[in-house]
Design a protein around this motif. Structure first.
Motif, PDB file in Angstrom:
ATOM      1  N   SER A  27       0.831  -1.208   0.000  1.00 25.49           N
ATOM      2  CA  SER A  27       0.000   0.000   0.000  1.00 25.49           C
ATOM      3  C   SER A  27       0.865   1.257   0.000  1.00 25.49           C
ATOM      4  O   SER A  27       2.018   1.231   0.416  1.00 25.49           O
ATOM      5  N   ASP A  28       0.255   2.357  -0.461  1.00 25.81           N
ATOM      6  CA  ASP A  28       0.861   3.692  -0.437  1.00 25.81           C
ATOM      7  C   ASP A  28       2.223   3.751  -1.123  1.00 25.81           C
ATOM      8  O   ASP A  28       3.185   4.278  -0.587  1.00 25.81           O
ATOM      9  N   THR A  29       2.288   3.171  -2.312  1.00 22.30           N
ATOM     10  CA  THR A  29       3.544   3.272  -3.048  1.00 22.30           C
ATOM     11  C   THR A  29       3.565   4.490  -3.952  1.00 22.30           C
ATOM     12  O   THR A  29       4.617   4.921  -4.397  1.00 22.30           O
ATOM     13  N   GLY A  30       2.360   5.004  -4.229  1.00 20.59           N
ATOM     14  CA  GLY A  30       2.266   6.200  -5.060  1.00 20.59           C
ATOM     15  C   GLY A  30       2.456   5.933  -6.545  1.00 20.59           C
ATOM     16  O   GLY A  30       2.492   6.840  -7.342  1.00 20.59           O
ATOM     17  N   THR A  31       2.601   4.641  -6.929  1.00 21.53           N
ATOM     18  CA  THR A  31       2.831   4.312  -8.341  1.00 21.53           C
ATOM     19  C   THR A  31       1.539   4.342  -9.136  1.00 21.53           C
ATOM     20  O   THR A  31       1.421   5.021 -10.138  1.00 21.53           O
ATOM     21  N   SER A  32       0.561   3.555  -8.665  1.00 18.32           N
ATOM     22  CA  SER A  32      -0.685   3.453  -9.414  1.00 18.32           C
ATOM     23  C   SER A  32      -1.685   4.491  -8.910  1.00 18.32           C
ATOM     24  O   SER A  32      -1.438   5.188  -7.927  1.00 18.32           O
ATOM     25  N   ALA A  33      -2.838   4.520  -9.588  1.00 22.95           N
ATOM     26  CA  ALA A  33      -3.863   5.498  -9.224  1.00 22.95           C
ATOM     27  C   ALA A  33      -4.382   5.263  -7.805  1.00 22.95           C
ATOM     28  O   ALA A  33      -4.725   6.205  -7.096  1.00 22.95           O
ATOM     29  N   HIS A  34      -4.415   4.010  -7.397  1.00 22.29           N
ATOM     30  CA  HIS A  34      -4.928   3.690  -6.063  1.00 22.29           C
ATOM     31  C   HIS A  34      -3.832   3.775  -5.001  1.00 22.29           C
ATOM     32  O   HIS A  34      -4.079   3.547  -3.822  1.00 22.29           O
ATOM     33  N   GLY A  35      -2.622   4.063  -5.450  1.00 19.73           N
ATOM     34  CA  GLY A  35      -1.528   4.158  -4.501  1.00 19.73           C
ATOM     35  C   GLY A  35      -1.106   2.825  -3.944  1.00 19.73           C
ATOM     36  O   GLY A  35      -0.578   2.746  -2.848  1.00 19.73           O
ATOM     37  N   ARG A  36      -1.349   1.747  -4.694  1.00 25.12           N
ATOM     38  CA  ARG A  36      -0.932   0.425  -4.225  1.00 25.12           C
ATOM     39  C   ARG A  36      -0.375  -0.392  -5.384  1.00 25.12           C
ATOM     40  O   ARG A  36      -0.845  -0.290  -6.504  1.00 25.12           O
ATOM     41  N   GLU A  37       0.623  -1.149  -5.041  1.00 22.62           N
ATOM     42  CA  GLU A  37       1.311  -1.955  -6.064  1.00 22.62           C
ATOM     43  C   GLU A  37       1.065  -3.426  -5.745  1.00 22.62           C
ATOM     44  O   GLU A  37       1.209  -3.851  -4.612  1.00 22.62           O
ATOM     45  N   THR A  38       0.686  -4.206  -6.765  1.00 19.83           N
ATOM     46  CA  THR A  38       0.414  -5.627  -6.515  1.00 19.83           C
ATOM     47  C   THR A  38       1.482  -6.510  -7.147  1.00 19.83           C
ATOM     48  O   THR A  38       2.113  -6.120  -8.132  1.00 19.83           O
ATOM     49  N   GLY A  39       1.657  -7.663  -6.569  1.00 17.85           N
ATOM     50  CA  GLY A  39       2.613  -8.637  -7.082  1.00 17.85           C
ATOM     51  C   GLY A  39       2.249 -10.027  -6.590  1.00 17.85           C
ATOM     52  O   GLY A  39       1.189 -10.220  -5.989  1.00 17.85           O
ATOM     53  N   VAL A  40       3.108 -10.973  -6.849  1.00 21.02           N
ATOM     54  CA  VAL A  40       2.860 -12.344  -6.403  1.00 21.02           C
ATOM     55  C   VAL A  40       4.048 -12.821  -5.567  1.00 21.02           C
ATOM     56  O   VAL A  40       5.194 -12.729  -6.005  1.00 21.02           O
ATOM     57  N   VAL A  41       3.739 -13.299  -4.364  1.00 25.61           N
ATOM     58  CA  VAL A  41       4.796 -13.826  -3.500  1.00 25.61           C
ATOM     59  C   VAL A  41       5.081 -15.262  -3.913  1.00 25.61           C
ATOM     60  O   VAL A  41       4.189 -16.099  -3.944  1.00 25.61           O
ATOM     61  N   THR A  42       6.345 -15.514  -4.256  1.00 23.89           N
ATOM     62  CA  THR A  42       6.755 -16.868  -4.660  1.00 23.89           C
ATOM     63  C   THR A  42       7.961 -17.294  -3.829  1.00 23.89           C
ATOM     64  O   THR A  42       8.469 -16.516  -3.019  1.00 23.89           O
ATOM     65  N   ALA A  43       8.422 -18.507  -4.085  1.00 19.18           N
ATOM     66  CA  ALA A  43       9.588 -19.012  -3.339  1.00 19.18           C
ATOM     67  C   ALA A  43      10.835 -18.243  -3.747  1.00 19.18           C
ATOM     68  O   ALA A  43      10.947 -17.801  -4.875  1.00 19.18           O
ATOM     69  N   ASN A  44      11.749 -18.119  -2.798  1.00 14.71           N
ATOM     70  CA  ASN A  44      13.032 -17.505  -3.083  1.00 14.71           C
ATOM     71  C   ASN A  44      13.944 -18.606  -3.607  1.00 14.71           C
ATOM     72  O   ASN A  44      14.789 -19.136  -2.887  1.00 14.71           O
ATOM     73  N   ALA A  45      13.719 -18.967  -4.876  1.00 13.21           N
ATOM     74  CA  ALA A  45      14.308 -20.198  -5.408  1.00 13.21           C
ATOM     75  C   ALA A  45      15.829 -20.179  -5.435  1.00 13.21           C
ATOM     76  O   ALA A  45      16.466 -21.217  -5.299  1.00 13.21           O
ATOM     77  N   SER A  46      16.424 -18.992  -5.586  1.00 18.56           N
ATOM     78  CA  SER A  46      17.882 -18.963  -5.715  1.00 18.56           C
ATOM     79  C   SER A  46      18.585 -19.208  -4.383  1.00 18.56           C
ATOM     80  O   SER A  46      19.772 -19.493  -4.351  1.00 18.56           O
TER      81      SER A  46
END
Lengths: 184, 290
Positions: free
Chosen positions: B179-198
């Motif tokens: 939340s509150d990243t200021g990037t998008s219009a809603h001020g939230r950036e979405t992503g997908v949490v995955t395994a830290n494979a490396s």
């Protein structure tokens, strides 16, 4: 056939898998979980019959997979291959030698996870693998190798305390004192 | 070299394993749980031993300390009761407002405490077994968390225990939001949490993928569940952004997230399930317009 030894080995397999999963705290220090089944397989293949080897591979593998996210049965074939390899070559091996036991443990502990991973990847699963996995593999191999001679000592002691051993008869007969009669 | 009975035994084992590989997932899961039942007496024994040790430890604690601790907890309990009343009022108000503007009602969630009884013995999976199963109302895909944050989700259930896939396992993906990243219009950036494979050695670190290339996410920002995907309700804390790097020739950004819940030492977890205990489908707490 003496049923006590295979039962003892299966019981040890159950306890080994239980220990690996219930007391995983040591893995925070080692950064790896150690598999104790290959070490048990080395002992079974060097000192017991084929029935014990096959039963340990099947039961041990299924017990391991039941507590893991591995595809059910994935650990059976690697254990079986290792067990059979050692079993059919045991005539050539110095099974009582501690160094030999260490190297068999090392070989089994190194081969088992690699073969299990091959089976898992062949089944289309995506396990967590990276550079850190090499450290985990080395740790598993070395600790497995170090524990194998201890496993032999432990089972030999258990066998001695539980199995029947004929008492040596005390008499005064000495073959070097035998009076030989007749012509020489 | 091989005798005939040997051949038969070997072929039988190999056939059995191949049959196991070909069985449907549900049947295999049942077999797994049935074989895992052999460990139940041992888990019971380990649990009772732990309780005994804890009881012995409690008996050693001086009475003065216990009285003081009791007083602190009583005060904390009173404060929490007041907070709960306030939050009940807020959720009532929230429900009324949702009704007014025609938004879907949120499904209330209950929590059930469970103890971790076993960890995955393999190095390449992140799963644990907990002592709650179908008899406690647990079902597949129910979210699992600790007081610090999200831990994972239930992957298979028997009557007395369940398997939980932890964050950081290659099989678990969670829709996340910063939340509150200021990037998008809603001020939230979405992503997908995955395994830290490396880095499979870093148990408490996961990867947040599919952030935009122009993302203004900064280290230290909090990552929570987005509610997308239908398994996890929105707003459960996951962790904090640790560092970022550009991937795919700068087209997207990937972040490492330090988890709030300590995966190395989880002993008690909370299983979240809907109050009516219906199957979790849709997004229980996300706002979807009718």
């Amino acid at each position: 056939m003496n049923w006590l030894n295979p039962i003892l080995i299966l019981l040890a397999a159950l306890l080994a898998v239980f220990f690996e999963s219930a007391f995983a705290g040591y893995s925070n220090l080692l950064l790896a979980k150690v598999d104790l089944l290959p070490m048990l397989m080395v002992y079974a293949a060097l000192t017991h019959g084929l029935f014990t080897v096959v039963t340990l591979a099947f039961a041990g593998g299924l017990l391991f997979d039941s507590l893991s996210a591995n595809p059910f049965g994935a650990s059976v074939l690697p254990l079986l291959v290792i067990g059979l390899f050692i079993y059919y070559n045991r005539g050539l091996l110095l099974r009582q030698n501690t160094n030999a036991q260490f190297f068999f443990g090392l070989f089994a502990s190194a081969a088992a996870p690699l073969m299990t991973l091959l089976v898992i990847l062949a089944l289309g699963e995506s396990p967590l693998l990276g550079w850190g996995s090499i450290w985990q593999w080395i740790a598993m191999t070395v600790v497995g190798g170090m524990l194998t001679p201890m496993c032999f000592r432990f089972f030999d002691r258990v066998k001695r305390s539980l199995n029947y051993e004929p008492v040596a008869e005390q008499n005064s007969f000495h073959p070097d004192r035998e009076i030989k009669r007749g012509r020489y | 070299m091989f005798k005939r009975p040997h051949y038969i035994a070997l072929v039988a084992v190999i056939l059995l394993v191949l049959i196991l590989f070909r069985l449907p997932a549900e049947t295999v899961s049942r077999f797994k749980l049935a074989v895992g039942g052999f460990f139940l007496p041992l888990f019971g024994l380990a649990g009772s031993t732990q309780q005994l040790v804890a009881k012995t430890g409690n008996a050693i604690v001086p009475r003065g300390d216990l009285v003081r601790q009791n007083e602190v907890l009583r005060r904390e309990n009173q404060q929490l009761k007041i907070l709960a009343q306030q939050s009940q009022e807020a959720s009532r108000e929230n429900a009324q407002l949702r009704q007014l503007i025609g938004w879907q009602k949120t499904v209330p969630w209950k929590l059930k405490l469970a103890h971790v009884i076993a960890h995955d013995p393999a190095n390449w999976w992140r799963t644990v077994q907990i002592d709650a199963g179908t008899r406690d109302g647990v079902q597949v895909n129910f979210p699992v968390l600790t007081v610090e944050g999200l831990v994972g989700r239930v992957s298979s259930v028997s009557s007395t225990r369940s398997q939980v896939i932890l964050l950081g396992d290659a099989q678990l993906r969670v829709g996340a939001v910063i939340s509150d990243t200021g990037t998008s219009a809603h001020g939230r950036e979405t992503g997908v949490v995955t395994a830290n494979a490396s880095a499979p050695l870093e148990n408490n670190m996961v990867t947040l993928s599919y952030l935009s290339g122009t993302s203004s996410v900064k280290p230290g920002q909090t990552v929570t569940t987005s509610g997308e995907g239908g398994v996890f309700p929105r707003g459960i804390p996951i962790g904090k952004i640790f560092d970022l790097r550009k991937v795919d020739y700068g087209l997207s950004t990937e972040a490492r997230v330090a988890l709030f819940a300590s995966m190395n030492s989880i002993e008690e977890v909370w299983v979240m399930f809907p109050e009516n205990n219906a199957a979790v489908s849709g997004t229980p707490s996300s706002a979807i317009k009718k």
